[in-house]
Write an enzyme that holds these catalytic residues in place. Structure first.
Site, mmCIF file in Angstrom:
data_model
loop_
_atom_site.group_PDB
_atom_site.id
_atom_site.type_symbol
_atom_site.label_atom_id
_atom_site.label_comp_id
_atom_site.label_asym_id
_atom_site.label_seq_id
_atom_site.Cartn_x
_atom_site.Cartn_y
_atom_site.Cartn_z
ATOM 1 N N GLU A 1 -12.529 -32.209 55.361
ATOM 2 C CA GLU A 1 -12.416 -33.014 56.579
ATOM 3 C C GLU A 1 -11.076 -32.740 57.269
ATOM 4 O OE1 GLU A 1 -12.537 -37.768 57.807
ATOM 5 O OE2 GLU A 1 -12.118 -37.166 55.739
ATOM 6 N N HIS A 2 -9.989 -32.845 56.502
ATOM 7 C CA HIS A 2 -8.639 -32.576 57.015
ATOM 8 C C HIS A 2 -8.025 -31.438 56.204
ATOM 9 C CE1 HIS A 2 -9.270 -37.049 57.427
ATOM 10 N NE2 HIS A 2 -8.989 -36.748 58.680
ATOM 11 N N HIS B 1 -52.103 -20.552 79.231
ATOM 12 C CA HIS B 1 -50.721 -20.179 79.533
ATOM 13 C C HIS B 1 -50.714 -18.935 80.426
ATOM 14 C CE1 HIS B 1 -49.540 -22.879 76.290
ATOM 15 N NE2 HIS B 1 -48.263 -22.634 76.538
ATOM 16 N N ASP C 1 -4.883 -39.002 62.808
ATOM 17 C CA ASP C 1 -5.641 -40.237 62.664
ATOM 18 C C ASP C 1 -5.417 -41.184 63.828
ATOM 19 O OD1 ASP C 1 -6.903 -39.613 60.313
ATOM 20 O OD2 ASP C 1 -5.459 -40.624 59.021
ATOM 21 N N GLN D 1 -4.649 -40.186 52.555
ATOM 22 C CA GLN D 1 -6.101 -40.255 52.514
ATOM 23 C C GLN D 1 -6.606 -40.985 51.283
ATOM 24 O OE1 GLN D 1 -7.867 -39.357 55.357
ATOM 25 N NE2 GLN D 1 -5.696 -39.362 55.864
ATOM 26 N N HIS E 1 -7.447 -44.742 51.538
ATOM 27 C CA HIS E 1 -8.632 -45.236 52.249
ATOM 28 C C HIS E 1 -9.577 -45.963 51.300
ATOM 29 C CE1 HIS E 1 -8.344 -44.043 56.399
ATOM 30 N NE2 HIS E 1 -7.956 -42.829 56.069
#
Length: 440
Positions: A329-330, A422, A363, A261, A264
């Site tokens: 996230e992971h 109503h 991924d 990661q 990235h």
């Protein structure tokens, strides 16, 4: 390699962790202002602005807006041109993502009460979706599969992909993935102008109902700006991985998982939590030894120095507590019995169970979506899925008896709110009911 070390037992642990994991937005005033100008220009001039902006920012030489669309024959040619191993891998990943997505489909349902009243929910797909894909030298066919396949499984009628082609460079892997995923139309456009074209439409680019897919700061800012005009998937922050390890997994494996990661971008966040101090030292040594072997070592080094951490806890219960705060996230549960630890995990985008389950599998080809909530948003949001391309309508049918029964309840509540129209609307359907206005 200077990586932050934190200890759960230290009095300043939580403030340090908070500072480490903080992420401040995706934009600034300059970017937001430029994006606003691009959107306004495109809304005013349509294709003319789109053509001009694409040629300027992507260094292309398109002569007419019609040239911006990549024909279906080009997608077919890209698929045929792939080396056999790449095509097989792409087809395998696509099949696995599709099989997983098929299980996510929401179905319409209804039930009928004793008096004949029917209540239910009708599920329908979005009509049109736009998919943004980074282009040029960047090749992210996996993102095409992860975004496009759930949309098609949901039943989206028109899926429009936009992908920039800087200097005219088209990526065969990306175009082949679009062909396999069932993308309907592809345009060689990118940046904020592509997002605006999808949101508002031009003579050449169809207007969509939702925009999904990753992009840079300009794309993220544009997605935020058009939200409300269209739906969006999310405003994603940097990639994150959190590994909880009991100390018995190979240290090289864990180091490489963290790298996966960190490579990235410089803002990616890799974190390791373990109750075993000696293991943290072994992983730190593995990082030092393996880092020079990486193709993207310079990027990884910045990520590790600025946003990584090795965290010591007293036990796996404390590890789970920290993980839930971070809401990564992971999340890898690299422990002897991940199923036993799983009930303690409340917040994570994707959870990888066991020593042999590398996050990288998710991924590309495991099946579940790799578009995941970042920056602690896993506390309240979920991975991209088929359900993001479906919407729900409530169904209500009243029999005469049901209208009378429900009408009495609605009448009391509506008059209590001072909404007499109503109340009377419901009362008209109650046989023999005399409204207070008529009784007086």
């Amino acid at each position: 390699m200077d990586i932050a070390r934190l200890n759960y037992s230290d009095p300043d642990f939580w403030p340090r962790l908070d500072r480490l994991t903080a992420w401040e937005g995706v934009s600034d005033a300059h970017v937001a202002g430029t994006v606003a100008q691009i959107i306004a220009d495109l809304r005013a001039r349509g294709d003319a602005a789109l053509l001009e902006l694409t040629n300027r920012y992507d260094r292309t030489a398109f002569a007419a807006a019609a040239e911006l669309e990549i024909p279906a024959e080009r997608l077919d040619a890209a698929l045929c041109a792939l080396p056999p191993a790449q095509r097989t891998a792409l087809e395998t990943a696509a099949a696995r993502v599709r099989a997983y997505a098929e299980r996510q489909k929401l179905d319409s349902w209804s039930y009928t009460e004793a008096d004949g009243t029917l209540l239910g929910q009708q599920v329908t797909a979005l009509d049109a979706v736009g998919l943004y894909v980074p282009g040029g030298k960047a090749a992210y066919p996996s993102s095409v599969l992860m975004n496009a396949i759930p949309a098609k499984v949901a039943g989206v009628r028109q899926l429009v992909m936009v992908v920039p082609t800087p200097d005219g460079e088209q990526n065969d892997l990306v175009l082949a993935a679009a062909r396999l995923a069932g993308v309907d139309r592809v345009f060689a456009i990118g940046g904020a102008q592509a997002v605006a074209a999808l949101a508002y439409g031009t003579a050449s680019v169809p207007r969509v109902d939702k925009i999904v897919g990753p992009g840079n700061i300009w794309v993220a800012t544009a997605k935020r700006a058009v939200y409300g005009q269209v739906g969006i998937d999310m405003i994603a922050g940097p990639s994150e991985i959190l590994v909880i390890c009991d100390g018995d997994t190979d240290a090289d494996w864990i180091a490489m998982d963290l790298f996966s990661q960190a490579e990235h971008d410089e803002d990616a966040q890799p974190i390791l939590i373990s109750p075993d101090a000696a293991f943290l030292d072994r992983v730190a040594a593995a990082i030092e030894r393996l880092l020079p072997t990486l193709a993207r070592a310079d990027i990884v080094r910045v990520s590790l120095a600025s946003r990584a951490a090795l965290i010591r806890v007293g036990d796996l219960a404390e590890a789970a507590e920290v993980a839930n705060y971070i809401a990564p996230e992971h999340l890898e549960l690299s422990v002897a019995d991940p199923q036993a630890l799983l009930p303690s995990i409340r917040h994570a985008g994707a959870i990888f169970l066991g020593r042999h389950t590398a996050e990288a599998l998710g991924d590309y080809c495991a099946g579940p979506n790799h578009v995941l909530p970042t920056s602690r948003t896993a506390r309240f949001s979920s991975p991209l899925g088929v359900y993001d391309f479906q919407k729900r309508s409530s169904l209500i049918f009243c029999s005469p008896d049901g209208a009378a029964t429900l009408g009495r309840t609605a009448s009391v509540l509506a008059r209590g709110e001072g909404l007499s129209a109503h109340a009377r609307s419901a009362e008209y359907r109650i046989p023999g009911f005399v409204p207070p206005e008529a009784a007086s």
